[in-house]
Write an enzyme that holds these catalytic residues in place. Sequence first.
Site, mmCIF file in Angstrom:
data_model
loop_
_atom_site.group_PDB
_atom_site.id
_atom_site.type_symbol
_atom_site.label_atom_id
_atom_site.label_comp_id
_atom_site.label_asym_id
_atom_site.label_seq_id
_atom_site.Cartn_x
_atom_site.Cartn_y
_atom_site.Cartn_z
ATOM 1 N N ASN A 233 0.325 19.479 -21.079
ATOM 2 C CA ASN A 233 0.286 18.761 -22.344
ATOM 3 C C ASN A 233 0.189 19.342 -23.469
ATOM 4 O OD1 ASN A 233 -2.265 16.313 -22.546
ATOM 5 N ND2 ASN A 233 -0.503 16.463 -20.966
ATOM 6 N N HIS B 292 9.095 10.211 -28.102
ATOM 7 C CA HIS B 292 7.961 11.394 -27.233
ATOM 8 C C HIS B 292 8.002 12.365 -27.582
ATOM 9 C CE1 HIS B 292 5.264 12.436 -24.170
ATOM 10 N NE2 HIS B 292 5.489 13.036 -23.808
ATOM 11 N N HIS C 191 1.572 18.073 -26.619
ATOM 12 C CA HIS C 191 0.980 16.451 -27.077
ATOM 13 C C HIS C 191 -0.694 15.614 -27.257
ATOM 14 C CE1 HIS C 191 4.197 17.509 -23.916
ATOM 15 N NE2 HIS C 191 4.208 16.166 -23.404
ATOM 16 N N GLU D 140 11.043 19.316 -24.350
ATOM 17 C CA GLU D 140 10.456 18.959 -23.315
ATOM 18 C C GLU D 140 10.621 20.972 -22.405
ATOM 19 O OE1 GLU D 140 6.930 17.778 -22.646
ATOM 20 O OE2 GLU D 140 7.131 15.711 -23.179
ATOM 21 N N LYS E 232 3.430 11.208 -11.941
ATOM 22 C CA LYS E 232 2.354 10.386 -11.869
ATOM 23 C C LYS E 232 3.589 9.205 -12.465
ATOM 24 C CE LYS E 232 0.186 13.999 -14.859
ATOM 25 N NZ LYS E 232 -0.621 14.287 -15.924
ATOM 26 N N ARG F 174 -2.146 21.915 -14.649
ATOM 27 C CA ARG F 174 -1.581 20.792 -15.402
ATOM 28 C C ARG F 174 -2.108 20.922 -16.372
ATOM 29 N NH1 ARG F 174 1.114 16.140 -10.825
ATOM 30 N NH2 ARG F 174 2.883 15.450 -12.625
ATOM 31 N N HIS G 229 0.650 12.862 -28.854
ATOM 32 C CA HIS G 229 0.204 11.563 -28.464
ATOM 33 C C HIS G 229 -0.516 10.947 -29.958
ATOM 34 C CE1 HIS G 229 0.282 12.293 -24.205
ATOM 35 N NE2 HIS G 229 1.278 11.779 -24.521
ATOM 36 N N ARG H 211 0.784 -1.439 0.198
ATOM 37 C CA ARG H 211 0.332 0.059 0.212
ATOM 38 C C ARG H 211 0.956 1.446 -0.150
ATOM 39 N NH1 ARG H 211 -2.796 -3.282 3.485
ATOM 40 N NH2 ARG H 211 -4.348 -4.058 2.861
ATOM 41 N N LYS I 197 8.016 22.792 -13.421
ATOM 42 C CA LYS I 197 7.161 21.337 -13.546
ATOM 43 C C LYS I 197 7.497 21.791 -11.940
ATOM 44 C CE LYS I 197 5.693 17.488 -13.916
ATOM 45 N NZ LYS I 197 5.668 16.284 -15.224
ATOM 46 N N GLU J 36 -4.074 17.899 -11.631
ATOM 47 C CA GLU J 36 -4.331 17.881 -12.470
ATOM 48 C C GLU J 36 -5.848 18.334 -13.215
ATOM 49 O OE1 GLU J 36 -2.282 16.306 -16.325
ATOM 50 O OE2 GLU J 36 -4.051 16.898 -17.292
HETATM 51 P P1 NAD Z 1 13.247 5.933 -22.049
HETATM 52 O O1 NAD Z 1 13.154 6.207 -20.336
HETATM 53 O O2 NAD Z 1 12.397 5.015 -22.860
HETATM 54 O O3 NAD Z 1 14.830 6.493 -22.154
HETATM 55 C C1 NAD Z 1 15.014 6.419 -23.886
HETATM 56 C C2 NAD Z 1 16.632 4.842 -23.891
HETATM 57 O O4 NAD Z 1 17.391 5.738 -23.499
HETATM 58 C C3 NAD Z 1 16.309 4.182 -23.035
HETATM 59 O O5 NAD Z 1 16.645 3.401 -23.757
HETATM 60 C C4 NAD Z 1 16.950 4.038 -22.160
HETATM 61 O O6 NAD Z 1 17.405 2.312 -21.475
HETATM 62 C C5 NAD Z 1 17.945 5.024 -22.757
HETATM 63 N N1 NAD Z 1 18.632 5.416 -21.276
HETATM 64 C C6 NAD Z 1 18.527 6.205 -20.610
HETATM 65 N N2 NAD Z 1 18.916 6.847 -19.802
HETATM 66 C C7 NAD Z 1 20.890 7.046 -20.551
HETATM 67 C C8 NAD Z 1 22.284 6.906 -20.467
HETATM 68 N N3 NAD Z 1 22.248 7.869 -19.576
HETATM 69 N N4 NAD Z 1 22.748 6.764 -21.323
HETATM 70 C C9 NAD Z 1 22.286 5.973 -21.822
HETATM 71 N N5 NAD Z 1 21.386 5.288 -22.361
HETATM 72 C C10 NAD Z 1 20.083 6.048 -21.344
HETATM 73 O O7 NAD Z 1 12.398 7.526 -22.672
HETATM 74 P P2 NAD Z 1 12.472 8.852 -21.201
HETATM 75 O O8 NAD Z 1 12.209 9.137 -23.088
HETATM 76 O O9 NAD Z 1 13.166 9.054 -20.619
HETATM 77 O O10 NAD Z 1 11.168 8.579 -20.791
HETATM 78 C C11 NAD Z 1 9.621 8.359 -21.730
HETATM 79 C C12 NAD Z 1 8.995 7.529 -20.855
HETATM 80 O O11 NAD Z 1 8.487 8.847 -20.017
HETATM 81 C C13 NAD Z 1 7.509 7.476 -21.492
HETATM 82 O O12 NAD Z 1 6.675 6.135 -21.580
HETATM 83 C C14 NAD Z 1 7.101 8.924 -20.892
HETATM 84 O O13 NAD Z 1 5.352 8.112 -20.566
HETATM 85 C C15 NAD Z 1 6.852 8.650 -19.752
HETATM 86 N N6 NAD Z 1 6.842 10.457 -19.229
HETATM 87 C C16 NAD Z 1 6.152 9.984 -17.966
HETATM 88 C C17 NAD Z 1 6.318 11.505 -17.368
HETATM 89 C C18 NAD Z 1 5.738 11.758 -16.504
HETATM 90 O O14 NAD Z 1 5.443 12.806 -15.592
HETATM 91 N N7 NAD Z 1 5.693 10.929 -15.330
HETATM 92 C C19 NAD Z 1 6.723 12.512 -18.228
HETATM 93 C C20 NAD Z 1 6.496 12.147 -19.356
HETATM 94 C C21 NAD Z 1 7.166 11.466 -20.306
HETATM 95 N N1 GLY Z 2 4.195 15.598 -18.030
HETATM 96 C C1 GLY Z 2 2.930 16.612 -17.331
HETATM 97 C C2 GLY Z 2 2.450 16.229 -16.323
HETATM 98 O O1 GLY Z 2 3.456 15.760 -15.400
HETATM 99 O O2 GLY Z 2 1.636 16.544 -16.021
#
Ligand code: NAD
Ligand code: GLY
Length: 364
Positions: free
Chosen positions: A244, A264, A247, A184, A142, A240, A251, A120, A226, A236
Site C-alpha cells: 500500500n 490509479h 496508496h 506499481e 483480492k 502485505r 486513494h 459458493r 508480489k 494482510e
Molecule cells: P482498467 O481495468 O480500467 O483498464 C484500463 C483501461 O485499459 C480500460 O479502459 C480497459 O478497457 C483498457 N484496456 C485493458 N487492456 C487493454 C489492452 N490490452 N489494450 C487496450 N486497452 C486496454 O484499469 P487497471 O489499471 O488495469 O486496473 C485498475 C483496477 O484494478 C482498479 O479497480 C483497482 O481497484 C484494481 N486493483 C486491484 C488490485 C488487486 O490486488 N486486486 C490491485 C491493484 C488495483
Molecule cells: N494491491 C495490493 C494487494 O494486493 O495487497
Amino acid sequence: MRQVRVALGDRSYTIHIGAGLAANASLLADALPALKILVVSNNTVAPLYANFLLELLRAMGRKVHLFELPDGEAFKDVTHIQGIYDALIRHDMDRHSCILALGGGVVGDMAGFAAATYQRGIAFVQMPTTLLAQVDSSVGGKTGVNHPLGKNMIGAFKQPASVIIDISFLRSLPDREFCSGLAEVIKYALIRDRDFLVWLEEHMDRMIARDPQILEEAIARSCQHKAEVVINDELEQGERAFLNFGHTFGHAIETFTGYNTWLHGEAVAAGMYLAASFSSALYGLSKDKVARIKTLLEQARLPIQPPTQMASEDFLNIMRHDKKVKDGRIRLILLPELGRADVLAVDEPVIKNQLDQIMVGQDA
Ligand code: NAD
Ligand code: GLY
C-alpha cells in the site's frame, strides 16, 4: 517463458509470463481443464482479443461463452456482478466450470468476485491485459467491487487457478494506462528491492519504449515480489500492507477527484512522492534519495504533485477512512531506506503540518 510460483498449499498456482502466451494451446489446455468456460471481458478488450481466444478454446473441445462488461471503474459494482451471474446461469455453468478474466484490473477484480461467490465458489483464471493488472491485481487473490461509499468495500479473497500474462497485449494499451502501471513496478523496487531500483533507473527508457525483453524482466521481477508478499501474508495481517506504499495518499487523490480524472497509478505515483517526503521528515531518508525517487517517477512520465486544489484537510478527511487506520490513528507506509518499508502510526497534526509544508513548497 518465465514462471513464478505462488505457493499457498492447496491453493498454489503458477504465473506464466511471456509474449504470445494467449495463443499457446498447450498452456491453455493445462490452465483451463474445465469443459465449460465463461470468458469475462469488457467492451474495449473483447473486440481486440476475445474472438481468437474463443476460437482456440472451442477448437480444444471446450464449451465457451463470452460475457462483456461495460468498460470503466464506474461499472465496478454489485449491479454489474449480477450480469456475470446471469450469464453463468444462462449458459448452465456448474461447480466444475471456470471463469477466464480477460482484461485489466476492473475485469479481473469483478470476474474473480463472481467466481468466489457463484455456487459458493468456482475456479477462475486471470489473463490480465494492462501493465497494472500484469504486475499487481491479477496476483494475490483480492477480488471485489466498489460501494457508493467506498472503493473495493465489497469483496473476497479468492486465489486464481493460474495467471497467464501475455505481454503482447500491452501493444494496444494507451500510453497513459501503460505509465500508470509503471507506478506499481516502481513501488516494488522502493519497498523491497534496491537492486531492482537501480535496474529500473537504467532501463526506464526501454520500458517506456515497451521493449519486450525489458518488459518481461520487469513483470517477472514484480510478480516475484508480489508472490513472496502474498505467500508470507495472504490475508494482510502484516507485510502485505507494505504493498500500500503511496496508496493512502493516492486513494485520497482518487476519491477527492471523483475517480474520473486521475488514473490509479498516477495517484499512487504522487502518493509515493508524498510518502517519500514524509519518510525524509520522519525517518531521515536523505534528500538525495527522495530526489532519486522523483527523477524515476518523472522518467516514467508519472505525476509527482497532488492536485493543486487539494488542501491538507481534504487529504485528512479521506485518509481517516483508510483501511489501515487502527484505534483511530492513521498508519502510513514509509521508507526508512530505499528498498525497505515500514509502517508508522502518525498523528493527524503531524500529517497536516507535513502536508502544509509540502504544499507551500509546491506553490513556490
Ligand atoms: P482498467 O481495468 O480500467 O483498464 C484500463 C483501461 O485499459 C480500460 O479502459 C480497459 O478497457 C483498457 N484496456 C485493458 N487492456 C487493454 C489492452 N490490452 N489494450 C487496450 N486497452 C486496454 O484499469 P487497471 O489499471 O488495469 O486496473 C485498475 C483496477 O484494478 C482498479 O479497480 C483497482 O481497484 C484494481 N486493483 C486491484 C488490485 C488487486 O490486488 N486486486 C490491485 C491493484 C488495483
Ligand atoms: N494491491 C495490493 C494487494 O494486493 O495487497
